[in-house]
Write a protein that holds these residues in place. Structure first.
Motif, PDB file in Angstrom:
ATOM      1  N   ASP D  57       0.807  -1.277  -0.100  1.00  0.00           N
ATOM      2  CA  ASP D  57      -0.117  -0.111   0.114  1.00  0.00           C
ATOM      3  C   ASP D  57       0.735   1.126   0.100  1.00  0.00           C
ATOM      4  O   ASP D  57       0.307   2.465   0.113  1.00  0.00           O
ATOM      5  CB  ASP D  57      -1.015  -0.029   1.102  1.00  0.00           C
ATOM      6  CG  ASP D  57      -1.924  -0.901   1.062  1.00  0.00           C
ATOM      7  OD1 ASP D  57      -2.396  -1.113  -0.188  1.00  0.00           O
ATOM      8  OD2 ASP D  57      -2.761  -1.072   2.110  1.00  0.00           O
ATOM      9  N   ALA D  58       2.057   1.244  -0.062  1.00  0.00           N
ATOM     10  CA  ALA D  58       3.061   2.319   0.166  1.00  0.00           C
ATOM     11  C   ALA D  58       2.787   3.130  -1.205  1.00  0.00           C
ATOM     12  O   ALA D  58       2.491   2.860  -2.341  1.00  0.00           O
ATOM     13  CB  ALA D  58       4.308   2.031   0.320  1.00  0.00           C
ATOM     14  N   GLU D  59       2.805   4.624  -1.041  1.00  0.00           N
ATOM     15  CA  GLU D  59       2.780   5.381  -2.112  1.00  0.00           C
ATOM     16  C   GLU D  59       4.149   5.891  -2.302  1.00  0.00           C
ATOM     17  O   GLU D  59       4.695   6.155  -3.649  1.00  0.00           O
ATOM     18  CB  GLU D  59       2.019   6.688  -1.960  1.00  0.00           C
ATOM     19  CG  GLU D  59       0.662   6.489  -1.728  1.00  0.00           C
ATOM     20  CD  GLU D  59      -0.243   7.777  -1.035  1.00  0.00           C
ATOM     21  OE1 GLU D  59      -1.118   8.299  -1.676  1.00  0.00           O
ATOM     22  OE2 GLU D  59       0.239   8.146   0.155  1.00  0.00           O
ATOM     23  N   VAL D  60       5.095   5.847  -1.550  1.00  0.00           N
ATOM     24  CA  VAL D  60       6.412   6.118  -1.457  1.00  0.00           C
ATOM     25  C   VAL D  60       7.470   5.262  -0.475  1.00  0.00           C
ATOM     26  O   VAL D  60       6.932   4.883   0.732  1.00  0.00           O
ATOM     27  CB  VAL D  60       6.672   7.571  -0.934  1.00  0.00           C
ATOM     28  CG1 VAL D  60       8.226   7.992  -1.079  1.00  0.00           C
ATOM     29  CG2 VAL D  60       5.790   8.700  -1.788  1.00  0.00           C
ATOM     30  N   ILE D  92      12.354   6.869  -3.135  1.00  0.00           N
ATOM     31  CA  ILE D  92      13.557   7.885  -2.672  1.00  0.00           C
ATOM     32  C   ILE D  92      14.674   7.045  -2.043  1.00  0.00           C
ATOM     33  O   ILE D  92      14.487   6.648  -0.787  1.00  0.00           O
ATOM     34  CB  ILE D  92      12.892   8.976  -1.839  1.00  0.00           C
ATOM     35  CG1 ILE D  92      11.721   9.746  -2.290  1.00  0.00           C
ATOM     36  CG2 ILE D  92      14.041   9.919  -1.492  1.00  0.00           C
ATOM     37  CD1 ILE D  92      10.882  10.367  -1.483  1.00  0.00           C
ATOM     38  N   ASP D  93      15.801   6.986  -2.757  1.00  0.00           N
ATOM     39  CA  ASP D  93      16.937   6.271  -1.920  1.00  0.00           C
ATOM     40  C   ASP D  93      18.029   7.336  -1.356  1.00  0.00           C
ATOM     41  O   ASP D  93      18.534   8.053  -2.428  1.00  0.00           O
ATOM     42  CB  ASP D  93      17.775   5.371  -2.979  1.00  0.00           C
ATOM     43  CG  ASP D  93      18.758   4.523  -2.351  1.00  0.00           C
ATOM     44  OD1 ASP D  93      18.552   4.241  -1.186  1.00  0.00           O
ATOM     45  OD2 ASP D  93      19.924   4.548  -2.591  1.00  0.00           O
ATOM     46  N   GLN D 115       8.864   5.231 -10.386  1.00  0.00           N
ATOM     47  CA  GLN D 115       9.669   6.439 -10.519  1.00  0.00           C
ATOM     48  C   GLN D 115      10.794   6.245  -9.542  1.00  0.00           C
ATOM     49  O   GLN D 115      10.509   5.687  -8.481  1.00  0.00           O
ATOM     50  CB  GLN D 115       9.059   7.839 -10.300  1.00  0.00           C
ATOM     51  CG  GLN D 115       8.545   8.126 -11.875  1.00  0.00           C
ATOM     52  CD  GLN D 115       7.849   9.695 -11.679  1.00  0.00           C
ATOM     53  OE1 GLN D 115       7.111   9.985 -10.956  1.00  0.00           O
ATOM     54  NE2 GLN D 115       8.096  10.344 -12.605  1.00  0.00           N
ATOM     55  N   MET D 116      11.923   6.880  -9.820  1.00  0.00           N
ATOM     56  CA  MET D 116      13.050   6.725  -8.747  1.00  0.00           C
ATOM     57  C   MET D 116      13.979   7.863  -8.717  1.00  0.00           C
ATOM     58  O   MET D 116      14.400   8.406  -9.685  1.00  0.00           O
ATOM     59  CB  MET D 116      13.740   5.563  -8.549  1.00  0.00           C
ATOM     60  CG  MET D 116      14.937   5.451  -7.837  1.00  0.00           C
ATOM     61  SD  MET D 116      15.713   3.719  -7.639  1.00  0.00           S
ATOM     62  CE  MET D 116      17.147   3.916  -6.696  1.00  0.00           C
ATOM     63  N   SER D 142       9.924  15.650 -12.359  1.00  0.00           N
ATOM     64  CA  SER D 142       8.364  15.312 -12.009  1.00  0.00           C
ATOM     65  C   SER D 142       8.629  14.363 -10.742  1.00  0.00           C
ATOM     66  O   SER D 142       7.918  14.276  -9.784  1.00  0.00           O
ATOM     67  CB  SER D 142       7.653  14.612 -13.049  1.00  0.00           C
ATOM     68  OG  SER D 142       8.178  13.203 -13.258  1.00  0.00           O
ATOM     69  N   ALA D 143       9.618  13.356 -10.708  1.00  0.00           N
ATOM     70  CA  ALA D 143       9.607  12.425  -9.821  1.00  0.00           C
ATOM     71  C   ALA D 143      10.124  13.492  -8.271  1.00  0.00           C
ATOM     72  O   ALA D 143       9.840  13.163  -7.191  1.00  0.00           O
ATOM     73  CB  ALA D 143      10.848  11.420  -9.743  1.00  0.00           C
TER      74      ALA D 143
END
Lengths: 296, 296, 296, 296
Positions: D57-60, D92-93, D115-116, D142-143
């Motif tokens: 369920d994660a968006e990010v 997001i790393d 996206q990353m 955009s990311a």
């Protein structure tokens, strides 16, 4: 006499193959450059149409290629030579590549029931032509014994320095030290010259003193000191600056992989990189002296 | 046979004086340490009560001292030897000192009608004892010819590299290259060892390859590789780390005085300085390998 | 208001003298270049016909000269200023010179009953013009207190770092670190650029991060990043490469005199020496980035 | 408010997650150390039983891990998170890893329609706790816009430096320059100290002069100069020597991959490697000053 596939017929591989032919071995050869194949055929080799064709019936496969990626590309994968070679064949890779790459290909060879040694050389194109190369071998002793008669046809000294990959590590150690010694010799001659000394006389003294080295005696970096050195013919021929740069890069990676420190080796790497940036990448590596000597 | 005053009878000067005595020359000797004078007397020398007393009647004065300030102190000033020596005498200074200092003393000698050469040596205490030193000479050719028979009694090779001071410059060039070569050889052996190679086998390979040097073949920095090297006896004996540090400092000053750049030479200087700070200043200079090798 | 002799009216000395005049002091000035003297006269100074003429009646002598030999030449010897100055006068030497030289001149001043401080500056020609220089002072506290009002007319910060010569040592420490920081910043920007990053964006990030420095924020070495930096006008103006080379040489000598090691400082010295050899000695020292950046 | 999976709750990740919770976001967290998960739960997070469970369920997905191999292990492969994440999620790393590794994971993410961005940070544990980190971002604009509100909850400055991997390159550039600046500042303070200067006074001068840096003003390497710096508490806390060593190794690899030269960067790498060998690998990286300073 052995049935040998020989892949890679450049400045080093060409004369090495010729020495094997002279010793009476049967060679099927391949190179991406048709002219090099044609040259070997004149010397008595059979031309293969590609690498896979070269290894048909081979007892031994010898390769002499520019870099890790070429060696991996040649041997690994579904279309790689390890999948094409006759059972029981022996691989002798004479390329100078990353130790980890040599270990990877050797492990793949073992998994297929083949034997492999890494056998990078020292001695340059002159040693290759004269059959006086030094082979620096990593791998099993039994594999080296099978290879020994062939190595003896191409060289003079054979050192067994350890398991797979050890030949590459030792070669890098030698070339790293050489790269530093050459640049340091250039610094010494430039320092003497800046004080009015004749680099030729200075070199003669150093050659019989504690700073003697291959860089003073054989490949002196100062023009005019040794008639046959690259420095005396515009730094042409010899071992290219960018090849030394590549080897010092491999040495730096090897150092970082074990937490070792090689402060002089890494500074030398940067000197060759700066020499390359100055447009001297294709010259003999002794041209690194240009960084520190006025008017060279 | 010559009447010689010999000043400075330490590790180098002592055996050098002994070889002159063996060749039949007459020596009046002086050293600040009475025990060293006594040793020379046993070998056949006459003891002088001070330096001035040593040069009475001397045809040649030979000195072997630690550093520039000792040489200046010995020869210059109203009480200096140049003011005491018989007319026409020849000075041979074998100390390793700053080129500018050698030039200053030589100019003062010339102003008094004396001749002087700078003749620093290569070969260490072993070469001094065996009479196989290399002399690196700066000064006038006629002065060297006068000195030659004496130098031949103490050494094997004689190089005339230029005018006054040139011997010192050449010596520094040799020692700077040596300092870099030793430290780089240590880096190479430590890199190989970190990858599981045996430094002894690696050294044997390097000794016949392009990275060969005095540091691999004679004074190998890795313990146990060469039985007679300082590394195999706890880095005792040999050429001290702090002496190499001093010579690299002189090389750096020589470089700065002409705008030359010696990046490897100056990095090596700092490595020997860090080795000194780690408490190894009195060990053989090959102990610099301790900086980069685990567990040494 | 003080009667001041000001010697040396170059890029730094000229605007410093102007700020003293603005503050109402009376100046007798001298420089070997008559045009520079004429410029100071326009600003209100009295022209002296030589250095000795400048110090007649002076309460304070201020000098701003290129190197150690000029300072020694000005003050020492029978014709030197120390022998000409009125009793009790104060010497403020703002030149950047060897610490040993500063100590030697200060000792000679003390021997004649004069006071002297070494007060090298940081801040460049812009700081000299704006009167915002930093003075780094070595010498007795009482001498600094006499000098303070004058230093405040020319600068913003005054640091008393120790006895005679300490100002010079501290200046060298600052400039050595600066020389390394500039070259390292150039390496970072070149590394980013080689990977496709925009040096301007990279510099903006670095300027608010842990690698921030005067080299990223004020004198950025990459052309176009900062409009007013020398790099954006062909590396003209600013602090010359060969002046940084000189200061790094003084730092190396200072390190050698105490057995200290400055591996990065000495490597940086060699980078500026190589940049000089490449023909960039007269450019701003930020041009050292040319050694490592393609197409700059 | 976003549904966020947060992987890696160490010294950096823990306080970053806490700041996201404070800003009202919903977090499912995972770390191999149960105690760290428990700590985050106290602050309001939901504990996941493993990484796959966290991303349900994660968006990010945000990750903060030690090295390239951990990031590849987390995201790639059949069991990797990229294969488990909901369609359209954003990665997001924030780890500091090899640029090539960041590009490889980002390419795999794109291939799966995700996206990353790579978003390594500057500011240390203090910045993580205070929410004042600098994010150095590589990836599509955009990311980054999707990520921006979350980054703002954890930090103060956001720099978009280029495409995938560019954040890592820029981070390495910053840390390489920092590593050199710290070691050079140590050399300067040690040089001053060897000449009798007080490192505290010298640091105060440097902090307002051209050699000013984070290393003089915030994390001064000399004990006692700054009360809150690691140097004043036995070099404990802060950014570990071996972490700097790792980053300089990544910088060297990045340089070699493009033929760039970073002579000071690679010398600094070797200094930190020698400091590690001396047993200081776990201390703050400012302990590198111990190599050059007597009695520290």
């Amino acid at each position: 006499m052995s049935r040998i596939a020989f892949i890679g017929l450049g400045n080093m591989g060409g004369p090495m193959a010729a020495n094997l032919l002279k010793a009476g071995h049967s060679l099927r050869v391949f190179d991406l450059a048709p002219a090099l194949v044609a040259g070997a055929v004149v010397a008595g080799a059979h031309a293969a149409i590609d690498a896979a064709d070269a290894v048909v019936d081979a007892e031994v496969v010898i390769s002499m290629l520019p870099a890790s990626r070429h060696v991996e590309g040649l041997y690994l994968g579904d279309a790689g030579l390890l999948a094409q070679m006759p059972a029981g064949a022996l691989v002798i890779d004479c390329s100078t590549i990353a130790p980890a790459c040599a270990q990877k290909v050797a492990a793949a060879a073992t998994a297929r029931g083949l034997q492999m040694i890494d056998a990078p050389v020292s001695g340059g194109t002159a040693g290759a032509a004269a059959g006086t190369l030094t082979f620096i071998v990593g791998g099993e002793a039994s594999a080296l014994e099978r290879a020994r008669p062939l190595l003896q046809a191409m060289g003079k000294n054979i050192f067994h320095v350890g398991a797979s990959g050890a030949g590459q590590v030792a070669k890098l150690c030698n070339n790293m030290a050489l790269g530093v010694i050459m640049a340091a010799t250039g610094e010494a001659l430039a320092l003497g010259s800046a004080h009015g000394l004749d680099p030729k006389v200075l070199s003669q003294m150093m050659a019989v003193s504690t700073s003697r080295s291959w860089a003073t005696e054989v490949c002196n970096p100062w023009p005019g000191v040794l008639e046959n050195a690259p420095a005396s013919r515009g730094y042409s021929g010899g071992f290219g600056n960018d090849l030394m740069l590549k080897d010092l890069g491999l040495a730096a990676e090897a150092a970082m992989s074990t937490g070792a420190s090689i402060p002089l080796g890494e500074l030398a790497r940067n000197l060759y990189a700066m020499n390359s940036r100055a447009g001297h990448g294709g010259l003999d590596f002794s041209s690194v002296v240009k960084l520190v000597a006025k008017d060279l």
